[in-house]
Design a protein around this motif. Structure first.
Motif, PDB file in Angstrom:
ATOM      1  N   GLU A   1       0.853  -1.174   0.000  1.00 17.61           N
ATOM      2  CA  GLU A   1       0.000   0.000   0.000  1.00 17.61           C
ATOM      3  C   GLU A   1       0.893   1.229   0.000  1.00 17.61           C
ATOM      4  N   CYS A   2       0.335   2.330  -0.443  1.00 16.97           N
ATOM      5  CA  CYS A   2       1.082   3.585  -0.477  1.00 16.97           C
ATOM      6  C   CYS A   2       0.751   4.391   0.774  1.00 16.97           C
ATOM      7  N   LEU A   3       1.768   4.725   1.532  1.00 15.16           N
ATOM      8  CA  LEU A   3       1.594   5.496   2.765  1.00 15.16           C
ATOM      9  C   LEU A   3       2.211   6.877   2.582  1.00 15.16           C
ATOM     10  N   PRO A   4       1.588   7.906   3.177  1.00 18.56           N
ATOM     11  CA  PRO A   4       2.134   9.261   3.038  1.00 18.56           C
ATOM     12  C   PRO A   4       3.471   9.412   3.759  1.00 18.56           C
ATOM     13  N   ILE A   5       4.280  10.334   3.261  1.00 16.64           N
ATOM     14  CA  ILE A   5       5.584  10.628   3.859  1.00 16.64           C
ATOM     15  C   ILE A   5       5.514  12.011   4.498  1.00 16.64           C
ATOM     16  N   CYS A   6       5.887  12.100   5.763  1.00 18.92           N
ATOM     17  CA  CYS A   6       6.008  13.377   6.460  1.00 18.92           C
ATOM     18  C   CYS A   6       7.490  13.584   6.766  1.00 18.92           C
ATOM     19  N   ARG A   7       8.110  14.489   6.034  1.00 21.29           N
ATOM     20  CA  ARG A   7       9.544  14.737   6.243  1.00 21.29           C
ATOM     21  C   ARG A   7       9.751  15.281   7.656  1.00 21.29           C
ATOM     22  N   GLY A   8      10.655  14.667   8.375  1.00 19.63           N
ATOM     23  CA  GLY A   8      10.891  15.040   9.753  1.00 19.63           C
ATOM     24  C   GLY A   8      10.075  14.185  10.713  1.00 19.63           C
ATOM     25  N   GLY A   9       9.119  13.436  10.189  1.00 17.66           N
ATOM     26  CA  GLY A   9       8.315  12.523  11.004  1.00 17.66           C
ATOM     27  C   GLY A   9       7.238  13.213  11.814  1.00 17.66           C
ATOM     28  N   CYS A  10       6.373  12.413  12.360  1.00 18.63           N
ATOM     29  CA  CYS A  10       5.309  12.858  13.271  1.00 18.63           C
ATOM     30  C   CYS A  10       5.605  12.184  14.608  1.00 18.63           C
ATOM     31  N   ILE A  11       6.377  12.837  15.447  1.00 17.46           N
ATOM     32  CA  ILE A  11       6.912  12.224  16.664  1.00 17.46           C
ATOM     33  C   ILE A  11       5.808  11.724  17.591  1.00 17.46           C
TER      34      ILE A  11
ATOM     35  N   SER B   1      -1.152  14.362  12.029  1.00 21.01           N
ATOM     36  CA  SER B   1      -2.296  14.443  12.930  1.00 21.01           C
ATOM     37  C   SER B   1      -1.751  14.083  14.306  1.00 21.01           C
ATOM     38  N   CYS B   2      -1.714  15.056  15.195  1.00 28.60           N
ATOM     39  CA  CYS B   2      -1.065  14.885  16.495  1.00 28.60           C
ATOM     40  C   CYS B   2      -1.950  14.147  17.494  1.00 28.60           C
ATOM     41  N   GLU B   3      -1.272  13.441  18.410  1.00 33.51           N
ATOM     42  CA  GLU B   3      -1.955  12.821  19.535  1.00 33.51           C
ATOM     43  C   GLU B   3      -2.466  13.919  20.452  1.00 33.51           C
ATOM     44  N   SER B   4      -3.421  13.562  21.261  1.00 26.25           N
ATOM     45  CA  SER B   4      -3.936  14.495  22.258  1.00 26.25           C
ATOM     46  C   SER B   4      -2.794  14.936  23.169  1.00 26.25           C
ATOM     47  N   GLY B   5      -2.686  16.236  23.373  1.00 26.48           N
ATOM     48  CA  GLY B   5      -1.638  16.780  24.237  1.00 26.48           C
ATOM     49  C   GLY B   5      -0.441  17.334  23.488  1.00 26.48           C
ATOM     50  N   PHE B   6      -0.450  17.200  22.140  1.00 21.37           N
ATOM     51  CA  PHE B   6       0.682  17.663  21.339  1.00 21.37           C
ATOM     52  C   PHE B   6       0.205  18.495  20.149  1.00 21.37           C
ATOM     53  N   ALA B   7       1.102  19.348  19.666  1.00 23.20           N
ATOM     54  CA  ALA B   7       0.789  20.219  18.525  1.00 23.20           C
ATOM     55  C   ALA B   7       2.069  20.469  17.739  1.00 23.20           C
ATOM     56  N   GLY B   8       1.961  21.204  16.645  1.00 24.73           N
ATOM     57  CA  GLY B   8       3.112  21.572  15.827  1.00 24.73           C
ATOM     58  C   GLY B   8       3.212  20.729  14.576  1.00 24.73           C
TER      59      GLY B   8
ATOM     60  N   ARG C   1       4.436  20.094  23.356  1.00 15.41           N
ATOM     61  CA  ARG C   1       3.376  19.775  24.327  1.00 15.41           C
ATOM     62  C   ARG C   1       2.456  20.983  24.433  1.00 15.41           C
ATOM     63  N   CYS C   2       1.202  20.715  24.731  1.00 15.12           N
ATOM     64  CA  CYS C   2       0.256  21.815  24.919  1.00 15.12           C
ATOM     65  C   CYS C   2       0.725  22.683  26.078  1.00 15.12           C
ATOM     66  N   LYS C   3       0.571  23.971  25.919  1.00  8.99           N
ATOM     67  CA  LYS C   3       0.897  24.894  27.006  1.00  8.99           C
ATOM     68  C   LYS C   3      -0.187  24.794  28.060  1.00  8.99           C
ATOM     69  N   ASN C   4       0.175  25.105  29.308  1.00  9.55           N
ATOM     70  CA  ASN C   4      -0.811  25.055  30.376  1.00  9.55           C
ATOM     71  C   ASN C   4      -1.966  25.994  30.008  1.00  9.55           C
ATOM     72  N   GLY C   5      -3.160  25.482  30.108  1.00 10.23           N
ATOM     73  CA  GLY C   5      -4.330  26.260  29.738  1.00 10.23           C
ATOM     74  C   GLY C   5      -4.993  25.725  28.464  1.00 10.23           C
ATOM     75  N   THR C   6      -4.289  24.806  27.770  1.00  8.77           N
ATOM     76  CA  THR C   6      -4.871  24.167  26.586  1.00  8.77           C
ATOM     77  C   THR C   6      -4.692  22.653  26.683  1.00  8.77           C
ATOM     78  N   TRP C   7      -5.532  21.924  25.936  1.00  9.40           N
ATOM     79  CA  TRP C   7      -5.431  20.470  25.948  1.00  9.40           C
ATOM     80  C   TRP C   7      -6.067  19.901  24.672  1.00  9.40           C
ATOM     81  N   GLY C   8      -5.847  18.596  24.450  1.00  6.36           N
ATOM     82  CA  GLY C   8      -6.482  17.876  23.345  1.00  6.36           C
ATOM     83  C   GLY C   8      -5.655  17.835  22.078  1.00  6.36           C
ATOM     84  N   VAL C   9      -6.295  17.351  21.005  1.00  6.85           N
ATOM     85  CA  VAL C   9      -5.645  17.225  19.707  1.00  6.85           C
ATOM     86  C   VAL C   9      -5.285  18.624  19.197  1.00  6.85           C
ATOM     87  N   ASN C  10      -4.015  18.806  18.874  1.00  7.01           N
ATOM     88  CA  ASN C  10      -3.475  20.099  18.429  1.00  7.01           C
ATOM     89  C   ASN C  10      -3.749  21.231  19.420  1.00  7.01           C
ATOM     90  N   CYS C  11      -3.979  20.874  20.684  1.00  8.68           N
ATOM     91  CA  CYS C  11      -4.158  21.848  21.775  1.00  8.68           C
ATOM     92  C   CYS C  11      -5.284  22.842  21.479  1.00  8.68           C
TER      93      CYS C  11
END
Length: 116
Positions: free
Chosen positions: A44-54, A65-72, A78-88
């Protein structure tokens, strides 16, 4: 006298036939790479993200597509204090200096405080 034979001119009949030959060539589009299955029988063909999605998954070429608690771009921040969830994207509603869990949004009270 010589025996005579019927002499009939012979015509050679030639005709042209167009034959179309095809072969299947599979390749991945730009921004994707081929990933074979464990037994190697299919791919199957999978997308390439240069630099990876840590802390996330590559959804399309260079789009994480970031896990809950992460963005960028690479899901490193990591989400700054005061934000949470997918892409904060969510705002925390903690009070009295309680710590907001960046994944769930749940508040953790500081010493001497109780509540939600």
């Amino acid at each position: 006298m010589y025996p005579t034979q019927d002499r009939h001119p012979r015509k050679a009949n030639y005709f042209a036939v167009n034959v179309t030959k095809t072969r299947r060539v599979e390749f991945c589009c730009e921004g994707y790479q081929e990933q074979r299955t464990d037994n190697g029988t299919s791919a199957e063909c999978l997308p390439i993200c240069r630099g990876g999605c840590i802390h996330g998954v590559c959804q399309a070429p260079n789009i994480c597509s970031c896990e809950s608690g992460f963005a960028g771009k690479h899901c490193l921040q990591r989400c700054k204090n005061g934000t949470w969830g997918v892409n904060c994207r969510n705002r925390c509603h903690c009070q009295n200096y309680a710590h907001c869990d960046t994944k769930t949004g749940h508040c953790r009270c500081t010493d001497g405080w109780m509540g939600k």
